[in-house]
Design a protein around this motif. Structure first.
Motif, short mmCIF file in Angstrom:
data_model
loop_
_atom_site.label_atom_id
_atom_site.label_comp_id
_atom_site.label_asym_id
_atom_site.label_seq_id
_atom_site.Cartn_x
_atom_site.Cartn_y
_atom_site.Cartn_z
N CYS A 33 -2.75 18.58 -3.56
CA CYS A 33 -3.48 18.49 -2.30
C CYS A 33 -4.68 17.55 -2.45
N PRO A 34 -4.99 16.80 -1.40
CA PRO A 34 -6.20 15.97 -1.44
C PRO A 34 -7.45 16.84 -1.40
N LYS A 35 -8.56 16.28 -1.83
CA LYS A 35 -9.84 16.98 -1.80
C LYS A 35 -10.43 16.87 -0.40
N ILE A 36 -10.24 17.92 0.38
CA ILE A 36 -10.74 17.96 1.75
C ILE A 36 -11.44 19.29 1.97
N ALA A 71 -5.19 8.36 0.33
CA ALA A 71 -4.61 8.03 1.63
C ALA A 71 -4.44 9.30 2.47
N MET A 72 -4.01 10.39 1.84
CA MET A 72 -3.87 11.66 2.56
C MET A 72 -5.21 12.13 3.09
N LYS A 73 -6.24 12.06 2.26
CA LYS A 73 -7.58 12.46 2.68
C LYS A 73 -8.05 11.63 3.86
N ARG A 74 -7.82 10.33 3.82
CA ARG A 74 -8.21 9.45 4.92
C ARG A 74 -7.47 9.82 6.21
N ALA A 75 -6.18 10.15 6.08
CA ALA A 75 -5.41 10.51 7.27
C ALA A 75 -5.93 11.79 7.90
N VAL A 76 -6.17 12.80 7.08
CA VAL A 76 -6.67 14.09 7.60
C VAL A 76 -8.03 13.89 8.26
N ALA A 99 0.83 -1.20 0.00
CA ALA A 99 0.00 0.00 0.00
C ALA A 99 0.86 1.25 0.00
N VAL A 100 0.25 2.37 -0.40
CA VAL A 100 0.88 3.67 -0.19
C VAL A 100 0.31 4.23 1.11
N PHE A 101 1.17 4.76 1.94
CA PHE A 101 0.76 5.26 3.26
C PHE A 101 0.82 6.78 3.30
N ALA A 102 -0.01 7.37 4.12
CA ALA A 102 0.02 8.82 4.36
C ALA A 102 -0.21 9.06 5.84
N ALA A 103 0.36 10.15 6.33
CA ALA A 103 0.16 10.53 7.72
C ALA A 103 -0.19 12.01 7.80
N ALA A 104 -0.95 12.35 8.81
CA ALA A 104 -1.30 13.74 9.11
C ALA A 104 -0.94 14.01 10.56
N VAL A 105 -0.26 15.13 10.80
CA VAL A 105 0.23 15.43 12.15
C VAL A 105 -0.02 16.90 12.47
N ALA A 142 2.47 15.08 19.89
CA ALA A 142 1.64 15.81 18.93
C ALA A 142 0.24 16.01 19.50
N LEU A 143 -0.39 17.08 19.09
CA LEU A 143 -1.77 17.31 19.51
C LEU A 143 -2.70 16.29 18.87
N ALA A 144 -2.37 15.91 17.65
CA ALA A 144 -3.16 14.89 16.95
C ALA A 144 -2.33 14.31 15.82
N TRP A 145 -2.57 13.04 15.52
CA TRP A 145 -1.90 12.40 14.39
C TRP A 145 -2.76 11.24 13.90
N ALA A 146 -2.59 10.90 12.64
CA ALA A 146 -3.31 9.77 12.08
C ALA A 146 -2.51 9.23 10.89
N VAL A 147 -2.59 7.93 10.69
CA VAL A 147 -1.95 7.26 9.56
C VAL A 147 -3.01 6.50 8.79
N ALA A 148 -2.96 6.59 7.47
CA ALA A 148 -3.92 5.89 6.62
C ALA A 148 -3.20 5.32 5.41
N GLN A 149 -3.91 4.55 4.61
CA GLN A 149 -3.29 3.94 3.45
C GLN A 149 -4.29 3.75 2.32
N ALA A 150 -3.75 3.51 1.13
CA ALA A 150 -4.55 3.06 -0.01
C ALA A 150 -3.86 1.80 -0.53
N SER A 151 -4.64 0.77 -0.76
CA SER A 151 -4.10 -0.55 -1.06
C SER A 151 -3.53 -0.63 -2.47
N ALA A 152 -2.79 -1.73 -2.72
CA ALA A 152 -2.27 -1.97 -4.06
C ALA A 152 -3.40 -2.07 -5.07
N ALA A 153 -4.52 -2.67 -4.68
CA ALA A 153 -5.66 -2.77 -5.58
C ALA A 153 -6.22 -1.40 -5.91
#
Length: 199
Positions: free
Chosen positions: A107-110, A85-90, A21-27, A60-71
């Motif tokens: 930028c992701p659509k947020i 993945a970035m959108k999911r993390a945010v 997967a490709v991973f993204a994090a938001a901090v 950190a005040l807040a953080w999250a990690v998300a991913q989008a699969s190979a499929a």
């Protein structure tokens, strides 16, 4: 603290590999608890990334990690999967920032105002922190894949198209975790098909 001034950093890890997967994090960093040594994750040793990961998660005040699969990468392409993945993390953050700073060109659509910063992982501490969380999460996931598919050497190359990885693809074929839309994987599939159905 005035939470309307909070800034979130976002970065990804794993756009180039042939598998996983490709991973993204938001901090959102806490100005009251600065973390020394934040930098682009690619410039840090694995041990340093892991020690900084602990500090980021603790302070950190807040953080999250998300991913989008190979499929998903194969279905919508790597750029769109990265932005997903970035959108999911945010959207997984427990604190709402006033602005999102994203490493790169897109930028992701947020719903939150977002700004792309080229090489932001080296200039914005929140993006640096996000790059570290994304990288360490992805590295752990590739170690998980290594336990499932030890013959591919994911523990060494982390899915990147090294000579050993390409040789393993030729010898063993592809796994469900390989990105079929990537040229080396696609060539491996076509080669296997030509052997199975020779003209």
């Amino acid at each position: 603290m005035n939470k309307t001034l909070l800034v979130c950093g976002v970065d990804e890890a794993g756009r180039g590999p042939l598998a996983g997967a490709v991973f993204a994090a938001a901090v959102i960093l806490d100005p009251a608890h600065p973390i020394d040594g934040l930098d682009d994750s690619k410039k840090l040793s694995a041990r340093r990334r892991e020690s900084l990961e602990i500090l980021i998660r603790e302070h950190a005040l807040a953080w999250a990690v998300a991913q989008a699969s190979a499929a998903e990468i194969d279905q919508i392409n790597i750029l769109q999967a990265t932005l997903l993945a970035m959108k999911r993390a945010v959207e997984a953050l427990q604190v709402l920032p006033a602005e999102v700073l994203v490493d790169g060109l897109h930028c992701p659509k947020i719903l939150i105002p977002a700004r792309a910063i080229v090489k932001g992982d080296a200039s914005e501490p929140a993006i640096s922190a996000a790059s570290i969380l994304a990288k360490t999460a992805r590295d752990r996931d590739l170690m998980r894949l290594h336990k499932i598919y030890p013959e591919y050497g994911f523990d060494r190359h982390k899915g990147y198209p090294t000579r050993d990885h390409l040789a393993a693809l030729t010898q063993h074929g592809i796994t469900i975790e390989h990105r079929r839309s990537y040229a080396p994987v696609r060539r491996c599939i076509l080669a296997a098909q030509s052997r199975q159905f020779p003209e």
